[in-house]
Scaffold this motif. Structure first.
Motif, mmCIF file in Angstrom:
data_model
loop_
_atom_site.group_PDB
_atom_site.id
_atom_site.type_symbol
_atom_site.label_atom_id
_atom_site.label_comp_id
_atom_site.label_asym_id
_atom_site.label_seq_id
_atom_site.Cartn_x
_atom_site.Cartn_y
_atom_site.Cartn_z
ATOM 1 N N GLU A 150 35.209 29.682 32.999
ATOM 2 C CA GLU A 150 36.122 30.172 33.888
ATOM 3 C C GLU A 150 35.742 31.603 34.634
ATOM 4 O OE1 GLU A 150 40.052 30.459 36.344
ATOM 5 O OE2 GLU A 150 40.148 29.807 34.832
ATOM 6 N N LEU A 151 35.148 32.134 35.558
ATOM 7 C CA LEU A 151 34.794 33.427 36.515
ATOM 8 C C LEU A 151 36.238 34.117 37.048
ATOM 9 C CD1 LEU A 151 31.561 33.010 36.269
ATOM 10 C CD2 LEU A 151 32.362 33.674 34.091
ATOM 11 N N ARG A 152 36.732 35.280 36.535
ATOM 12 C CA ARG A 152 37.420 36.077 37.961
ATOM 13 C C ARG A 152 36.090 36.486 39.134
ATOM 14 N NH1 ARG A 152 40.114 40.364 34.607
ATOM 15 N NH2 ARG A 152 38.265 41.386 34.752
ATOM 16 N N GLN A 153 37.080 35.911 40.385
ATOM 17 C CA GLN A 153 36.246 36.619 40.723
ATOM 18 C C GLN A 153 35.942 37.726 41.595
ATOM 19 O OE1 GLN A 153 35.806 33.231 44.257
ATOM 20 N NE2 GLN A 153 37.168 31.942 43.311
ATOM 21 N N ALA A 154 36.955 38.811 41.431
ATOM 22 C CA ALA A 154 36.871 39.313 41.586
ATOM 23 C C ALA A 154 35.345 40.697 40.953
ATOM 24 C CB ALA A 154 37.688 40.505 41.054
ATOM 25 N N ASP A 155 35.147 40.143 39.563
ATOM 26 C CA ASP A 155 34.107 41.013 38.850
ATOM 27 C C ASP A 155 33.390 39.971 38.150
ATOM 28 O OD1 ASP A 155 36.284 40.320 37.285
ATOM 29 O OD2 ASP A 155 36.507 42.168 37.019
ATOM 30 N N THR A 156 33.038 38.824 37.860
ATOM 31 C CA THR A 156 33.346 38.200 37.456
ATOM 32 C C THR A 156 33.165 37.783 36.128
ATOM 33 O OG1 THR A 156 30.817 39.267 37.058
ATOM 34 C CG2 THR A 156 30.976 37.794 38.911
ATOM 35 N N ALA A 157 34.249 38.996 34.984
ATOM 36 C CA ALA A 157 34.892 38.737 33.773
ATOM 37 C C ALA A 157 34.899 37.099 33.251
ATOM 38 C CB ALA A 157 35.613 39.185 34.019
ATOM 39 N N ARG A 158 34.620 37.557 32.502
ATOM 40 C CA ARG A 158 34.529 35.980 31.636
ATOM 41 C C ARG A 158 36.403 35.812 31.245
ATOM 42 N NH1 ARG A 158 29.015 36.440 31.393
ATOM 43 N NH2 ARG A 158 28.246 34.204 31.313
ATOM 44 N N LEU A 159 36.688 34.315 31.828
ATOM 45 C CA LEU A 159 38.344 34.263 31.369
ATOM 46 C C LEU A 159 38.644 32.871 30.310
ATOM 47 C CD1 LEU A 159 40.292 34.107 34.777
ATOM 48 C CD2 LEU A 159 39.625 36.064 33.304
ATOM 49 N N ARG A 160 38.523 32.080 30.353
ATOM 50 C CA ARG A 160 38.084 30.555 29.707
ATOM 51 C C ARG A 160 37.502 29.716 29.711
ATOM 52 N NH1 ARG A 160 43.793 27.901 31.661
ATOM 53 N NH2 ARG A 160 43.311 28.336 33.719
ATOM 54 N N GLN A 161 37.304 28.679 28.627
ATOM 55 C CA GLN A 161 36.749 27.822 29.126
ATOM 56 C C GLN A 161 37.533 26.878 29.682
ATOM 57 O OE1 GLN A 161 34.365 25.489 26.511
ATOM 58 N NE2 GLN A 161 33.200 27.564 25.391
ATOM 59 N N ARG A 162 37.330 25.754 30.159
ATOM 60 C CA ARG A 162 37.938 24.916 31.100
ATOM 61 C C ARG A 162 37.375 23.748 31.384
ATOM 62 N NH1 ARG A 162 40.889 26.681 36.612
ATOM 63 N NH2 ARG A 162 42.268 24.748 36.090
ATOM 64 N N LEU B 173 38.096 28.443 42.117
ATOM 65 C CA LEU B 173 37.591 28.247 40.848
ATOM 66 C C LEU B 173 36.624 28.428 40.781
ATOM 67 C CD1 LEU B 173 37.929 27.425 38.044
ATOM 68 C CD2 LEU B 173 37.463 24.905 38.461
ATOM 69 N N ALA B 174 36.313 29.534 40.303
ATOM 70 C CA ALA B 174 34.831 29.842 40.080
ATOM 71 C C ALA B 174 34.432 29.509 38.560
ATOM 72 C CB ALA B 174 34.619 31.221 39.798
ATOM 73 N N LEU B 175 33.068 28.270 38.403
ATOM 74 C CA LEU B 175 33.117 27.694 36.724
ATOM 75 C C LEU B 175 31.707 28.465 36.615
ATOM 76 C CD1 LEU B 175 34.221 26.359 34.878
ATOM 77 C CD2 LEU B 175 33.168 24.594 35.452
ATOM 78 N N GLU B 176 30.939 29.058 35.356
ATOM 79 C CA GLU B 176 29.751 28.735 34.851
ATOM 80 C C GLU B 176 29.851 27.403 34.361
ATOM 81 O OE1 GLU B 176 26.686 31.966 33.539
ATOM 82 O OE2 GLU B 176 28.175 32.152 32.269
#
Length: 216
Positions: free
Chosen positions: A89-101, A64-67
């Motif tokens: 939550e960030l996608r680790q491949a390109d740091t795209a924002r996915l959803r709030q967690r 998990l990568a979380l901003e």
């Protein structure tokens, strides 16, 4: 702040004779409890990016990568100190924002690095501090903090509905280089205020807590 036990009185270990495979004193105990030589847990700030492997946060599959947007309570468990975090939550491949967690993360197993938002905020605060001229201490009456009081959401400094004019000016200066983080901060207060205050006119709460900042 919870205290994480450290090695207050380190053991002295003498090498064993050849062929003796006994572990160093205290090593097995530290392995069982998850303790390390670190004397205090790492610091997490809003805007940081926290990376945790599966099993080091609750709950999910894979790393998990979380901003971080909001920092909650800390909890002591048998395997270490955990902290409640809310963020994107960030996608680790390109740091795209996915959803709030909202997750619980074990602090001693997490990797923490400053995110873009936290770097901008710290740089802006440093520039403001460097440019601000020294001023004499203000009278006690002027030092009152303009903070909200729940559930009325009145200002502690002047009694006006929060955010009052002074609170807005302070927030604009604090987040001068980070409009997005200001919107996130105000949106969190808006959600809390909706649950505290009686229903009002449509759009009234939004204009009071968030709309004023987005019009700038």
């Amino acid at each position: 702040m919870d205290h994480v036990p450290g090695n207050d009185s380190p053991s002295v270990y003498h090498p064993s004779p050849a062929g003796d495979t006994r572990a160093a004193p205290g090593r097995a105990a530290r392995a069982r409890t998850g303790l390390t030589n670190r004397s205090r847990p790492p610091v997490v700030r809003v805007g940081d990016i926290v990376v945790a492997e599966e099993g080091s946060y609750r709950f999910g599959l894979g790393p998990l990568a979380l901003e971080v947007v909001e920092i909650g309570a800390r909890e002591r468990h048998a395997d270490g100190l955990w902290i409640e975090l809310r963020g994107v939550e960030l996608r680790q491949a390109d740091t795209a924002r996915l959803r709030q967690r909202r997750v619980l993360v074990r602090l001693d197993a997490a990797r923490i690095r400053p995110g873009l938002l936290s770097r901008r905020r710290r740089a802006g605060a440093a520039r403001l501090a460097a440019l601000a001229p020294p001023t004499p201490p203000a009278p006690a009456a002027r030092q009152a903090a303009h903070l909200p009081v729940r559930p009325t959401w009145a200002c502690t400094g002047c009694g006006d509905p929060w955010p009052c004019a002074a609170a807005r000016a302070h927030l604009l200066a604090e987040y001068a280089d980070d409009q997005l983080m200001l919107s996130v901060h105000l949106a969190r207060h808006l959600v809390d205020a909706i649950s505290d205050l009686p229903p009002g006119k449509p759009g009234e709460r939004y204009a009071r807590f968030l709309g004023w900042a987005r019009r700038r």
